[in-house]
Scaffold this motif. Structure first.
Motif, short mmCIF file in Angstrom:
data_model
loop_
_atom_site.label_atom_id
_atom_site.label_comp_id
_atom_site.label_asym_id
_atom_site.label_seq_id
_atom_site.Cartn_x
_atom_site.Cartn_y
_atom_site.Cartn_z
N LEU A 38 0.80 -1.22 0.00
CA LEU A 38 0.04 -0.09 0.10
C LEU A 38 0.89 1.38 -0.01
N LYS A 39 2.16 1.21 0.35
CA LYS A 39 2.91 2.40 0.54
C LYS A 39 3.28 2.89 -1.07
N ASP A 40 2.87 1.90 -2.07
CA ASP A 40 3.34 2.42 -3.24
C ASP A 40 2.22 3.56 -3.91
N LEU A 41 1.08 3.62 -3.04
CA LEU A 41 0.13 4.39 -3.44
C LEU A 41 0.15 5.82 -3.10
N GLY A 42 1.07 6.57 -3.48
CA GLY A 42 1.65 7.67 -2.88
C GLY A 42 0.56 8.93 -2.90
N SER A 43 -0.44 8.91 -3.84
CA SER A 43 -1.37 9.91 -4.00
C SER A 43 -2.60 9.72 -3.00
N LEU A 44 -2.52 8.53 -2.39
CA LEU A 44 -3.52 8.21 -1.49
C LEU A 44 -3.86 9.08 -0.31
N TRP A 45 -5.32 9.71 -0.23
CA TRP A 45 -5.51 10.70 0.88
C TRP A 45 -6.37 9.92 1.79
N GLN B 127 5.10 5.94 4.74
CA GLN B 127 5.37 6.63 3.37
C GLN B 127 4.35 7.25 2.61
N LEU B 128 2.96 7.21 3.06
CA LEU B 128 1.96 7.59 2.44
C LEU B 128 1.87 9.07 2.61
N ASN B 129 2.72 10.04 1.95
CA ASN B 129 2.81 11.18 2.35
C ASN B 129 1.53 12.08 2.24
N MET B 130 0.76 11.79 1.44
CA MET B 130 -0.68 12.46 1.24
C MET B 130 -1.67 12.18 1.99
N LEU B 131 -1.46 11.00 2.65
CA LEU B 131 -2.59 10.07 3.69
C LEU B 131 -3.20 11.38 4.65
N GLU B 132 -4.47 11.50 4.46
CA GLU B 132 -5.12 12.17 5.60
C GLU B 132 -6.01 11.59 6.39
N VAL B 133 -6.74 10.61 6.11
CA VAL B 133 -7.53 9.55 6.68
C VAL B 133 -7.18 8.10 6.51
N LEU B 134 -6.94 7.65 7.61
CA LEU B 134 -6.76 6.09 7.77
C LEU B 134 -7.73 5.64 8.99
N ASP B 135 -8.71 4.74 8.39
CA ASP B 135 -9.57 4.09 9.29
C ASP B 135 -9.24 2.66 9.48
N LEU B 136 -8.64 2.18 10.65
CA LEU B 136 -8.59 0.83 10.66
C LEU B 136 -9.63 0.41 11.86
N LYS C 166 4.68 10.90 12.12
CA LYS C 166 5.42 11.86 11.31
C LYS C 166 4.65 12.28 10.23
N LEU C 167 3.71 11.66 9.85
CA LEU C 167 2.81 12.34 8.58
C LEU C 167 2.48 13.61 8.77
N ASN C 168 2.52 14.38 7.89
CA ASN C 168 2.01 15.90 8.04
C ASN C 168 1.63 16.55 6.95
N PRO C 169 0.45 15.98 6.33
CA PRO C 169 -0.24 16.54 5.27
C PRO C 169 -0.43 18.05 5.48
N ARG C 170 -1.24 18.25 6.66
CA ARG C 170 -1.49 19.61 7.02
C ARG C 170 -1.04 19.90 8.42
N VAL C 171 -1.35 18.94 9.24
CA VAL C 171 -0.85 18.85 10.75
C VAL C 171 -0.60 17.28 10.97
N SER C 172 0.17 17.18 12.34
CA SER C 172 0.45 15.73 12.73
C SER C 172 -0.94 15.25 13.20
N GLN C 173 -1.73 14.84 12.60
CA GLN C 173 -3.03 14.54 12.77
C GLN C 173 -3.10 13.21 13.47
N PHE C 174 -2.25 12.39 13.06
CA PHE C 174 -2.33 11.07 13.64
C PHE C 174 -2.03 11.23 15.17
N ASN C 175 -1.31 12.33 15.60
CA ASN C 175 -1.02 12.35 17.05
C ASN C 175 -2.41 12.89 17.72
N THR C 176 -3.34 13.27 17.07
CA THR C 176 -4.67 13.87 17.55
C THR C 176 -5.63 12.80 17.82
N PHE C 177 -5.42 11.46 17.20
CA PHE C 177 -6.48 10.61 17.41
C PHE C 177 -6.44 10.03 18.75
#
Length: 159
Positions: free
Chosen positions: A51-58, A77-86, A101-112
């Motif tokens: 899935l890391k190869d899907l670089g434009s995935l949001w 490595q999904l630098n564009m990822l903004e929503v990850l639902d697991l 460390k992903l930071n499309p706009r803010v370090s949002q994974f730290n806020t979950f």
């Protein structure tokens, strides 16, 4: 085929899908938002490292399946990822720091909050409050098959 809106290119390519024996042509696929929703499919196995190869995935929704094992650090490595639902799987192990460390706009994974990872009772590490190595010692994790076998089993749902 491409469509230009203003100065930006927003539509590109088309794709032909076969879903439940119906041939569907999707034209004008947007390049502004790329999403994959594989929720509620009873997929089993591990999350594919590929899935890391899907670089434009949001947006990636893998919720309500039977996925197990770790969240691959390659997901970071999904630098564009903004929503990850697991939500509601059987994921285990430490949450990869690469996601925080992903930071499309803010370090949002730290806020979950913890409920964002509901149903993954053996998942631990930041941003979760469940620290790794502090689980119930009587709990024995599910034995995992080889990772390659798990990935090919997960991918077999797409053939």
């Amino acid at each position: 085929m491409s469509t230009i809106l203003g100065d930006s290119l927003i539509y590109e390519d088309s794709v032909r899908l076969v879903i439940k024996s119906q041939d569907i042509e999707l034209e004008k696929i947007t390049t502004i938002l790329t999403a994959i929703d594989l929720s509620s499919n009873d997929f089993e196995g591990v999350i594919l490292k590929a899935l890391k190869d899907l670089g434009s995935l949001w947006i990636l929704n893998l919720s309500d399946n039977n996925l197990r094992g770790d969240i691959p650090m390659e997901m970071g490595q999904l630098n564009m990822l903004e929503v990850l639902d697991l939500y509601w799987n059987h994921l285990t192990g430490k949450s990869p720091q690469e996601l925080t460390k992903l930071n499309p706009r803010v370090s949002q994974f730290n806020t979950f909050e913890n409920n964002s990872y509901g149903g993954n009772f053996d998942l631990c590490g930041p941003p979760l409050s469940n620290h790794c190595g502090t689980s119930d010692p009587s709990h024995v994790p599910h034995p995992l098959e080889s990772e390659e076998e798990d990935e090919s089993y997960f991918a077999s749902g797409f053939t």
